[in-house]
Design a protein around this motif. Structure first.
Motif, PDB file in Angstrom:
ATOM      1  N   LYS A 144     -20.522  23.003 -26.398  1.00 30.22           N
ATOM      2  CA  LYS A 144     -19.168  23.514 -26.224  1.00 30.22           C
ATOM      3  C   LYS A 144     -19.111  24.197 -24.865  1.00 30.22           C
ATOM      4  N   GLU A 145     -18.056  23.909 -24.117  1.00 33.63           N
ATOM      5  CA  GLU A 145     -17.949  24.518 -22.801  1.00 33.63           C
ATOM      6  C   GLU A 145     -17.591  25.996 -22.921  1.00 33.63           C
ATOM      7  N   MET A 146     -18.053  26.768 -21.933  1.00 28.72           N
ATOM      8  CA  MET A 146     -17.725  28.186 -21.921  1.00 28.72           C
ATOM      9  C   MET A 146     -16.238  28.351 -21.648  1.00 28.72           C
ATOM     10  N   HIS A 147     -15.609  29.200 -22.443  1.00 26.57           N
ATOM     11  CA  HIS A 147     -14.163  29.411 -22.306  1.00 26.57           C
ATOM     12  C   HIS A 147     -13.884  30.880 -22.035  1.00 26.57           C
ATOM     13  N   VAL A 148     -12.632  31.238 -21.959  1.00 25.13           N
ATOM     14  CA  VAL A 148     -12.249  32.606 -21.594  1.00 25.13           C
ATOM     15  C   VAL A 148     -12.833  33.628 -22.558  1.00 25.13           C
ATOM     16  N   SER A 400      -2.562  24.579 -26.415  1.00 25.91           N
ATOM     17  CA  SER A 400      -3.269  25.358 -27.440  1.00 25.91           C
ATOM     18  C   SER A 400      -4.780  25.192 -27.391  1.00 25.91           C
ATOM     19  N   ASP A 401      -5.296  24.713 -26.248  1.00 25.99           N
ATOM     20  CA  ASP A 401      -6.740  24.651 -26.069  1.00 25.99           C
ATOM     21  C   ASP A 401      -7.225  25.980 -25.480  1.00 25.99           C
ATOM     22  N   VAL A 402      -8.475  26.322 -25.779  1.00 26.57           N
ATOM     23  CA  VAL A 402      -9.031  27.499 -25.124  1.00 26.57           C
ATOM     24  C   VAL A 402      -9.181  27.194 -23.639  1.00 26.57           C
ATOM     25  N   VAL A 403      -9.093  28.222 -22.807  1.00 30.07           N
ATOM     26  CA  VAL A 403      -9.126  28.032 -21.358  1.00 30.07           C
ATOM     27  C   VAL A 403     -10.569  27.978 -20.880  1.00 30.07           C
ATOM     28  N   ASP A 407     -12.591  26.923 -14.906  1.00 26.62           N
ATOM     29  CA  ASP A 407     -11.259  26.694 -14.333  1.00 26.62           C
ATOM     30  C   ASP A 407     -10.558  28.003 -14.019  1.00 26.62           C
ATOM     31  N   LEU A 408     -10.709  28.952 -14.900  1.00 28.49           N
ATOM     32  CA  LEU A 408     -10.082  30.259 -14.709  1.00 28.49           C
ATOM     33  C   LEU A 408     -10.633  30.931 -13.450  1.00 28.49           C
ATOM     34  N   LEU A 409     -11.943  30.875 -13.264  1.00 25.03           N
ATOM     35  CA  LEU A 409     -12.557  31.493 -12.082  1.00 25.03           C
ATOM     36  C   LEU A 409     -12.136  30.778 -10.797  1.00 25.03           C
TER      37      LEU A 409
END
Length: 592
Positions: A144-148, A400-403, A407-409
């Motif tokens: 699972k990818e790291m999310h916010v 509705s997916d986790v961020v 991408d956020l960074l």
């Protein structure tokens, strides 16, 4: 976290030592009384105050005592205070119900700051009574990818580790990744279907980890034949089948590559010891707990009943399998017995509080931990609230997916770079300077916004707010530091030479206020470590910037008669700010 030796940079600790001697002289029969020293409220005439008088009076009144009331006790405490160059005894006083107001010697304050400039800020580090601490943080799940949601445990854990490392504690940074469980059966079978030749699988071939996981889960839920294969795959994996182990290792490898993109951006150092690492030890640990009479049978499962909890702690499931509790108890056993950690700190969200409360209590019941939660070896659960979107619900994309955290960074860096270009910095700086500053400001803004609030409450993720150059933001603080560096550069003076030849003075109220705040750095770091609340350090840093602004808005530095001394005060401020940035995992910038 009590301090086990004198800390030369810690004002409160030094004053406590003086008042401890005063207490021994004032009430020699009350040897258990500890000095209570705090910073003085703004409306009091002192820098610190000792608040023991009222408590002592309640203990001695009605007895054959020389004191008639709390103020008299306070006067005695002040009169019995040993002579010290750090205290301006003439200016000290007793007010109200016996508060002893302590005024520090301005000359001593200036000398202490000058000594730090020569000897380095590490002389102001706290000295906790632990040699080795283990911080368990970040802990994403494989595949699972790291999310916010991973931002807070990663940033909080890193800062706690940095503060302990600054305090000369050996820190074991542990990434307890979720790399062992029934979900790997479906992931491995799906991998075999998509890529019969697993040797050729790369992160590019698998693509989006989140999508890969969802597709395998969908097939598991919808296809009975696939589900049966997946369940058998778990057995073969846990039985050590080399083909299945190799496929599992490939999935873990792809995940680690994705995780490293986040850790590289955030400058996070971790050593992975995931769930699978402890698997070989679980049976023996369960056996030890059983031999101590802690484990009972309940509805086919093996459990530990704990006083104060309505449900038992399940350590072996009814199907004979192990679970989070069995893994976490085993990890704790390993950390205490093999890694010899004095203090183990777990950083996870508040929803896991009961789990930690239960397995900590089970460990105490087993005799692994002392009964007091403040004694060592010690365990602490650092819980935290959620990162919310503008609707104050869990932060997600419009779909509705986790961020995704990476991408956020990257978005933070992009926005930071755009702001710098709008200010014309692309014409003043090299492309490398522009890119490095955009990274420092963008990533620093995200980290600081997460750390500055009380960790037990959630916060709203807002790029505009965190990237603002006004108020309590990383951008404001980084720019404030850069301005101080600019003042020093423009002077043309050799700061290292000034440190050796110039006497630092704090003659004006604003200089003294700034100097006092600088000297409170050590006790602030100690408080942040003791309470495990990094926001204490953030508040200190912001207040330091505000005090410098108050000083600089009134007093000229370059070209003034006091230029040399004030340049040293600027340098001391910049050094403390840089150490705060380091502890918070933020890269300083030197020009704006």
């Amino acid at each position: 976290m009590e301090v086990n030796q004198e800390c030369p940079g810690n004002l409160k600790r030094q004053l406590e030592k003086l008042f401890d001697a005063s207490l021994r002289s004032t009430v020699p029969d009350n040897t258990r009384v500890k000095p209570v020293v705090t910073t003085s409220p703004l409306d009091r005439s002192g820098d610190y105050q000792c608040n023991n008088a009222m408590g002592l009076w309640s203990m001695i009144k009605g007895k054959d005592s020389q004191f008639k009331d709390p103020p008299a006790v306070g006067e005695a405490l002040l009169n019995n205070l040993p002579t010290s160059e750090m205290v301006d005894s003439i200016s000290c006083s007793v007010t109200g119900p016996g508060f002893v107001n302590v005024v520090l010697s301005t000359e001593w304050m200036a000398k202490s700051i000058a000594n730090m400039l020569i000897d380095g800020i590490d002389t102001w580090a706290p000295t906790p009574p632990v040699k080795r601490a283990l911080v368990d943080f970040s802990s994403p799940n494989i595949a699972k990818e790291m999310h916010v949601g991973h931002l807070r445990p990663t940033v909080l854990g890193d800062t706690l580790a940095r503060m302990l490392e600054f305090s000369k504690v050996e820190v074991l940074r542990r990434n307890h990744v979720g790399d062992w469980g029934t979900q790997f059966g479906m992931l491995i079978e799906y991998l075999f279907e998509k890529f019969p030749d697993t040797e050729s699988v790369t992160e590019t071939a698998i693509g989006d980890l989140q999508s890969f996981y969802r597709k395998s889960k969908s097939k598991f839920d919808d296809d009975p034949d696939f589900k049966e294969k997946a369940q058998k795959a778990v057995v073969r994996l846990q039985g050590g089948d080399p083909i299945y182990r190799k496929a599992w290792a490939k999935i873990c490898e792809v995940s680690r590559t994705e995780f490293s993109k986040v850790y590289q951006r955030l400058q996070i150092e971790l050593e992975e010891k995931g769930e699978s690492f402890y698997n070989p030890y679980i049976a023996n640990v369960i056996g030890e707990l059983d031999s101590k009479g802690l484990i009972e049978e309940s509805e086919g499962a093996r459990v530990i009943f704990l006083q104060g909890f309505k449900i038992p702690l399940i350590v072996v499931k009814s199907d004979g399998g192990f679970n989070y509790a069995s893994t976490d108890l085993t990890a704790l056993w390993y950390r205490l017995n093999e890694e010899k950690a004095d203090w183990i700190i777990y950083v996870t969200d508040f929803s896991q509080k009961q789990h930690f409360d239960m397995f900590f209590k089970a460990a105490r019941k087993a005799g692994w931990l002392p009964e007091s939660d403040k004694a060592y070896p010690r365990v602490d659960h650092v819980d935290f609230g959620l990162v919310n979107g503008e609707d104050r619900k869990r932060f997600r994309t419009r779909a509705s997916d986790v961020v995704r955290l990476v991408d956020l960074l990257d978005e933070a860096k992009t926005r930071s770079k755009t702001a710098l270009i709008e200010r014309g910095k692309d014409k003043e700086w090299t492309p490398e300077e522009l890119d490095q500053t955009a990274e420092a400001v963008g990533y620093g803004a995200v980290k600081y916004a997460d750390l500055k609030g009380n960790r037990t409450t959630g916060y709203t993720f807002d790029f505009d707010a965190m990237l603002s150059d006004k108020g309590n933001t990383a951008v404001y603080l980084l720019y404030a530091h850069a301005r101080i560096c600019s003042i020093i550069r423009k002077s043309g003076k050799d700061i290292d030479e000034l440190k050796k030849t110039v006497e630092l003075v704090l003659d004006h109220p604003e200089e003294r206020a700034l100097g006092l705040h600088l000297l409170r750095f050590a006790e602030t770091v100690e408080e942040a470590c003791t309470t495990l609340f990094p926001n204490v350090l953030c508040l200190y840093l912001y207040s330091l910037s505000e005090r410098f602004t108050s000083f600089y808005s009134i007093h000229q530095v370059n070209g003034s008669p006091e230029e040399a001394s004030r340049l040293l005060l600027c340098e001391a401020t910049a050094i403390v700010m840089r150490k705060c940035f380091h502890l918070l995992g933020i890269t300083p910038v030197y020009k704006i």
